[in-house]
Design a protein around this motif. Structure first.
Motif, PDB file in Angstrom:
ATOM      1  N   ASP A 195      38.940  39.036  46.304  1.00  0.00           N
ATOM      2  CA  ASP A 195      38.438  38.114  45.280  1.00  0.00           C
ATOM      3  C   ASP A 195      37.058  38.493  44.747  1.00  0.00           C
ATOM      4  OD1 ASP A 195      40.737  36.565  45.453  1.00  0.00           O
ATOM      5  OD2 ASP A 195      39.906  35.313  47.048  1.00  0.00           O
ATOM      6  N   ALA A 196      36.258  39.142  45.575  1.00  0.00           N
ATOM      7  CA  ALA A 196      34.890  39.462  45.163  1.00  0.00           C
ATOM      8  C   ALA A 196      34.856  40.426  43.981  1.00  0.00           C
ATOM      9  CB  ALA A 196      34.103  40.039  46.334  1.00  0.00           C
ATOM     10  N   ILE A 197      35.831  41.313  43.886  1.00  0.00           N
ATOM     11  CA  ILE A 197      35.801  42.303  42.804  1.00  0.00           C
ATOM     12  C   ILE A 197      37.042  42.273  41.920  1.00  0.00           C
ATOM     13  CG2 ILE A 197      34.110  43.891  43.749  1.00  0.00           C
ATOM     14  CD1 ILE A 197      36.252  45.417  45.139  1.00  0.00           C
ATOM     15  N   SER A 198      37.957  41.343  42.163  1.00  0.00           N
ATOM     16  CA  SER A 198      39.096  41.142  41.265  1.00  0.00           C
ATOM     17  C   SER A 198      38.711  40.096  40.242  1.00  0.00           C
ATOM     18  CB  SER A 198      40.318  40.650  42.046  1.00  0.00           C
ATOM     19  OG  SER A 198      40.751  41.619  42.967  1.00  0.00           O
ATOM     20  N   GLY A 199      39.391  40.107  39.111  1.00  0.00           N
ATOM     21  CA  GLY A 199      39.106  39.083  38.116  1.00  0.00           C
ATOM     22  C   GLY A 199      39.860  39.317  36.832  1.00  0.00           C
ATOM     23  N   GLU A 200      39.520  38.501  35.849  1.00  0.00           N
ATOM     24  CA  GLU A 200      40.164  38.638  34.549  1.00  0.00           C
ATOM     25  C   GLU A 200      39.538  39.783  33.777  1.00  0.00           C
ATOM     26  OE1 GLU A 200      41.344  35.327  32.183  1.00  0.00           O
ATOM     27  OE2 GLU A 200      41.108  33.952  33.869  1.00  0.00           O
ATOM     28  N   ALA A 201      40.380  40.471  33.039  1.00  0.00           N
ATOM     29  CA  ALA A 201      39.921  41.576  32.202  1.00  0.00           C
ATOM     30  C   ALA A 201      39.666  41.047  30.796  1.00  0.00           C
ATOM     31  CB  ALA A 201      40.974  42.677  32.159  1.00  0.00           C
ATOM     32  N   PRO A 202      38.617  41.527  30.147  1.00  0.00           N
ATOM     33  CA  PRO A 202      38.344  41.064  28.792  1.00  0.00           C
ATOM     34  C   PRO A 202      39.432  41.511  27.811  1.00  0.00           C
ATOM     35  CG  PRO A 202      36.814  42.800  29.419  1.00  0.00           C
ATOM     36  CD  PRO A 202      37.636  42.477  30.625  1.00  0.00           C
ATOM     37  N   LEU A 208      49.441  54.163  33.852  1.00  0.00           N
ATOM     38  CA  LEU A 208      49.257  54.293  35.287  1.00  0.00           C
ATOM     39  C   LEU A 208      49.270  52.942  35.986  1.00  0.00           C
ATOM     40  CD1 LEU A 208      46.463  57.008  35.302  1.00  0.00           C
ATOM     41  CD2 LEU A 208      48.907  57.323  35.708  1.00  0.00           C
ATOM     42  N   GLY A 209      49.259  51.856  35.218  1.00  0.00           N
ATOM     43  CA  GLY A 209      49.281  50.523  35.799  1.00  0.00           C
ATOM     44  C   GLY A 209      47.958  50.091  36.372  1.00  0.00           C
ATOM     45  N   MET A 210      46.879  50.670  35.873  1.00  0.00           N
ATOM     46  CA  MET A 210      45.588  50.367  36.472  1.00  0.00           C
ATOM     47  C   MET A 210      44.533  50.014  35.432  1.00  0.00           C
ATOM     48  SD  MET A 210      45.246  53.256  39.346  1.00  0.00           S
ATOM     49  CE  MET A 210      46.023  52.973  40.909  1.00  0.00           C
ATOM     50  N   CYS A 211      43.550  49.232  35.862  1.00  0.00           N
ATOM     51  CA  CYS A 211      42.387  48.947  35.027  1.00  0.00           C
ATOM     52  C   CYS A 211      41.386  50.083  35.160  1.00  0.00           C
ATOM     53  CB  CYS A 211      41.730  47.642  35.460  1.00  0.00           C
ATOM     54  SG  CYS A 211      42.759  46.192  35.166  1.00  0.00           S
ATOM     55  N   ASP A 212      41.194  50.569  36.367  1.00  0.00           N
ATOM     56  CA  ASP A 212      40.382  51.759  36.612  1.00  0.00           C
ATOM     57  C   ASP A 212      40.948  52.441  37.857  1.00  0.00           C
ATOM     58  OD1 ASP A 212      39.306  50.469  38.868  1.00  0.00           O
ATOM     59  OD2 ASP A 212      37.598  49.729  37.766  1.00  0.00           O
ATOM     60  N   ALA A 213      40.158  53.238  38.522  1.00  0.00           N
ATOM     61  CA  ALA A 213      40.683  54.079  39.596  1.00  0.00           C
ATOM     62  C   ALA A 213      41.270  53.305  40.781  1.00  0.00           C
ATOM     63  CB  ALA A 213      39.591  55.011  40.091  1.00  0.00           C
ATOM     64  N   ASP A 214      40.737  52.139  41.098  1.00  0.00           N
ATOM     65  CA  ASP A 214      41.233  51.428  42.286  1.00  0.00           C
ATOM     66  C   ASP A 214      41.652  49.990  41.987  1.00  0.00           C
ATOM     67  OD1 ASP A 214      38.772  50.371  41.785  1.00  0.00           O
ATOM     68  OD2 ASP A 214      38.032  50.521  43.827  1.00  0.00           O
ATOM     69  N   LEU A 251      44.678  40.438  34.141  1.00  0.00           N
ATOM     70  CA  LEU A 251      44.022  40.530  35.435  1.00  0.00           C
ATOM     71  C   LEU A 251      43.791  41.970  35.869  1.00  0.00           C
ATOM     72  CD1 LEU A 251      46.247  37.921  37.293  1.00  0.00           C
ATOM     73  CD2 LEU A 251      44.018  37.516  36.257  1.00  0.00           C
ATOM     74  N   CYS A 252      42.669  42.199  36.507  1.00  0.00           N
ATOM     75  CA  CYS A 252      42.398  43.441  37.224  1.00  0.00           C
ATOM     76  C   CYS A 252      42.305  43.052  38.690  1.00  0.00           C
ATOM     77  CB  CYS A 252      41.091  44.075  36.763  1.00  0.00           C
ATOM     78  SG  CYS A 252      41.227  44.842  35.139  1.00  0.00           S
ATOM     79  N   ILE A 253      43.245  43.557  39.481  1.00  0.00           N
ATOM     80  CA  ILE A 253      43.387  43.127  40.871  1.00  0.00           C
ATOM     81  C   ILE A 253      43.041  44.276  41.801  1.00  0.00           C
ATOM     82  CG2 ILE A 253      44.986  42.205  42.586  1.00  0.00           C
ATOM     83  CD1 ILE A 253      46.688  41.202  40.193  1.00  0.00           C
ATOM     84  N   VAL A 254      42.109  44.026  42.721  1.00  0.00           N
ATOM     85  CA  VAL A 254      41.751  44.987  43.759  1.00  0.00           C
ATOM     86  C   VAL A 254      42.427  44.521  45.041  1.00  0.00           C
ATOM     87  CG1 VAL A 254      39.871  46.069  45.043  1.00  0.00           C
ATOM     88  CG2 VAL A 254      39.569  45.481  42.639  1.00  0.00           C
TER      89      VAL A 254
END
Length: 150
Positions: free
Chosen positions: A47-54, A64-70, A81-84
């Motif tokens: 939860d600390a680094i997951s959140g909604e994407a603008p 690739l199904g990703m917001c960034d590398a992880d 959502l960007c989910i870690v």
């Protein structure tokens, strides 16, 4: 049959086999696209680094199904959502029907056992995030039925 015609038939059959293999791989990589109940991996959402994407990630990120590398990208209705993830924590049986993911009561006990201190949301994973399960909503003896992510 001429040699040219044999090569054309061979190429056609080979192309059909490759296409069938690609479709099978796409469907099998996400078992929740198939009817019935299937084993899926369970992760904890950080939860600390997951959140909604603008906004949605670019073409390559979505491919690739990703917001960034992880981070995994998913849509929950209108929310982007960007989910870690943290894990994997284990596997449970789940099924998908009519845009909903269901975990039967016997498997809910497994989900509860997977939660650690501070875990608020569990993520069921197919080829990408398939469903978000709030830990507060887990009740023994009751099935979990949540909206499927897209």
């Amino acid at each position: 049959m001429s040699k040219r015609r044999k090569w054309a038939w061979t190429a056609g059959i080979l192309a059909a086999a490759v296409a069938a293999a690609a479709v099978t791989t796409a469907v099998v990589s996400d078992p929740l696209k198939l009817p019935g109940s299937h084993k899926v991996e369970v992760y904890a959402q950080d939860d600390a680094i997951s959140g909604e994407a603008p906004e949605e990630p670019g073409f390559l990120g979505r491919t690739l199904g990703m917001c960034d590398a992880d981070t995994y990208y998913a849509q929950d209705g209108d929310r982007k959502l960007c989910i870690v993830l943290s894990g994997p924590l284990g596997e449970v049986e789940a099924s998908r029907k009519d845009g909903r993911v269901t975990v039967e009561p016997a498997e809910v006990a497994k989900l509860k056992a997977m939660t650690g201190p501070g875990t608020t949301t569990l993520v069921l994973m197919g080829s990408g995030p398939a469903a978000l399960i709030p830990v507060a909503g887990l009740a023994e003896g009751q099935a979990v039925n949540v909206r499927a992510l897209s």
